[in-house]
Design an enzyme around this catalytic site. Structure first.
Site, mmCIF file in Angstrom:
data_model
loop_
_atom_site.group_PDB
_atom_site.id
_atom_site.type_symbol
_atom_site.label_atom_id
_atom_site.label_comp_id
_atom_site.label_asym_id
_atom_site.label_seq_id
_atom_site.Cartn_x
_atom_site.Cartn_y
_atom_site.Cartn_z
ATOM 1 N N ARG A 51 -23.366 12.571 4.369
ATOM 2 C CA ARG A 51 -23.160 13.215 3.029
ATOM 3 C C ARG A 51 -23.444 12.432 1.756
ATOM 4 O O ARG A 51 -23.625 11.303 1.748
ATOM 5 C CB ARG A 51 -21.713 13.331 2.974
ATOM 6 C CG ARG A 51 -21.275 14.534 3.911
ATOM 7 C CD ARG A 51 -19.941 15.316 3.371
ATOM 8 N NE ARG A 51 -19.000 14.342 3.714
ATOM 9 C CZ ARG A 51 -17.738 14.369 3.372
ATOM 10 N NH1 ARG A 51 -17.503 15.359 2.396
ATOM 11 N NH2 ARG A 51 -16.787 13.562 3.309
ATOM 12 N N ARG A 57 -19.157 18.622 4.732
ATOM 13 C CA ARG A 57 -19.549 18.285 6.062
ATOM 14 C C ARG A 57 -20.593 19.277 6.660
ATOM 15 O O ARG A 57 -21.414 19.301 7.288
ATOM 16 C CB ARG A 57 -18.563 18.114 7.050
ATOM 17 C CG ARG A 57 -17.900 16.880 6.808
ATOM 18 C CD ARG A 57 -16.723 16.409 7.773
ATOM 19 N NE ARG A 57 -15.994 15.112 7.356
ATOM 20 C CZ ARG A 57 -14.819 15.047 6.711
ATOM 21 N NH1 ARG A 57 -14.331 16.205 6.102
ATOM 22 N NH2 ARG A 57 -14.339 14.111 6.411
ATOM 23 N N ASN A 64 -28.132 18.242 11.217
ATOM 24 C CA ASN A 64 -27.656 17.310 12.341
ATOM 25 C C ASN A 64 -27.559 18.174 13.570
ATOM 26 O O ASN A 64 -27.584 17.944 14.637
ATOM 27 C CB ASN A 64 -26.302 17.010 11.878
ATOM 28 C CG ASN A 64 -26.341 15.854 10.741
ATOM 29 O OD1 ASN A 64 -27.566 15.323 10.654
ATOM 30 N ND2 ASN A 64 -25.248 15.462 10.274
ATOM 31 N N ASN A 89 -21.486 14.618 12.176
ATOM 32 C CA ASN A 89 -20.854 15.920 11.348
ATOM 33 C C ASN A 89 -21.937 17.031 11.234
ATOM 34 O O ASN A 89 -22.991 16.935 11.164
ATOM 35 C CB ASN A 89 -20.277 15.445 10.085
ATOM 36 C CG ASN A 89 -19.101 14.548 9.864
ATOM 37 O OD1 ASN A 89 -18.005 15.302 10.394
ATOM 38 N ND2 ASN A 89 -19.147 13.470 9.214
ATOM 39 N N HIS A 147 -12.416 17.811 12.723
ATOM 40 C CA HIS A 147 -12.760 16.913 11.614
ATOM 41 C C HIS A 147 -13.552 17.507 10.843
ATOM 42 O O HIS A 147 -14.671 17.400 10.273
ATOM 43 C CB HIS A 147 -13.808 15.787 12.311
ATOM 44 C CG HIS A 147 -13.926 14.645 11.323
ATOM 45 N ND1 HIS A 147 -13.247 14.071 10.539
ATOM 46 C CD2 HIS A 147 -15.326 14.237 10.825
ATOM 47 C CE1 HIS A 147 -13.588 13.152 9.762
ATOM 48 N NE2 HIS A 147 -15.057 13.093 9.839
ATOM 49 N N MET A 197 -16.076 4.251 10.329
ATOM 50 C CA MET A 197 -16.285 4.894 11.253
ATOM 51 C C MET A 197 -16.674 4.210 12.729
ATOM 52 O O MET A 197 -16.362 4.510 13.756
ATOM 53 C CB MET A 197 -17.561 5.687 10.863
ATOM 54 C CG MET A 197 -17.953 6.991 11.802
ATOM 55 S SD MET A 197 -16.533 8.096 12.348
ATOM 56 C CE MET A 197 -16.161 7.722 13.951
#
Length: 232
Positions: A51, A57, A64, A89, A147, A197
């Site tokens: 991002r 997201r 993605n 994401n 998430h 992460m």
């Protein structure tokens, strides 16, 4: 094994191999992930674009989704029995894509596909510990809902020995839901959360391995298909 399309990946593996542990590390790069996937019992997917300020997201989906689809197709062919943790994401939709790819290949097992939401848990642990003056190692906050922004729901009432006012619940929930944006804005266009992460991914992956080795009582929250009326 480490894999990325970037040619630097084998070098990252060499760098990591100099750390004195019993883990043997190999790095693979290029379009074909097969050499990295052969014999894998656990695969964690973190590939994708990050991002930037002003993005959420869901803005990452168009790029993605294709990356996850391609990788899961290779997993289905090379190590179809592996447990798969999707970090890329937007997790709530990339997990669904992974499920459909596995179903098409005839190898889907809902008990082996996870949306990794551990980052929300470690953030929650940190924020609650700061607020209540506790050590973060004393706090474990269950987080449900996947998430994706407002779906992230920390179950603050389930923390033993800790109580909150209604305002604290509202403020904490908002901060936890927006913690990723906090990092993106602080990096001023330089990416999103990577170090935290990484820690979260390591925790989830190691918990999965411990459970697969027969350890009892290993509990982690994740985004998974349930058994209820709304299960896919």
């Amino acid at each position: 094994s480490l894999y990325d399309i970037a040619p630097v990946t084998p070098g990252v593996a060499v760098d990591l191999s100099h750390i004195p542990t019993d883990v043997k590390i190999k790095g693979f790069s290029g379009e074909d992930a097969t050499p990295a996937l052969e014999g894998a019992d656990v695969v964690l997917i973190s590939a994708g674009v990050a991002r930037k300020p002003g993005m959420d997201r869901s803005d990452l989906f168009n790029v993605n989704a294709g990356i996850v689809k391609n990788l899961v197709q290779q997993i289905a062919k090379t190590c179809p029995q592996a447990c798969i943790g999707v970090i890329t994401n937007p997790v709530n939709t990339t997990v669904a894509i992974a499920a459909e790819v596995l179903k098409k290949a005839g190898v889907y097992d809902k008990n082996k596909l996870f949306g990794v939401t551990t980052l929300d848990i470690i953030r929650s642990n940190t924020f609650v510990a700061e607020l209540k003056g506790k050590s973060a190692t004393e706090v474990e906050v269950p987080v449900i809902g996947g998430h994706s922004g407002v779906t992230i729901l920390p179950l603050l009432s389930q923390i033993p020995g800790v109580s909150f006012s209604d305002q604290e619940v509202a403020d904490l929930t908002k901060r936890i839901q927006n913690a990723g944006t906090e990092v993106v804005e602080a990096k001023a266009g330089g990416g999103s959360a990577t170090l935290s992460m990484g820690q979260a991914a390591a925790r989830f992956g190691l918990s999965l391995v411990r459970a697969m080795q027969g350890e009892k009582g290993v509990v982690e929250c994740a985004y998974v298909e349930g058994d209820g009326h709304y299960a896919r």
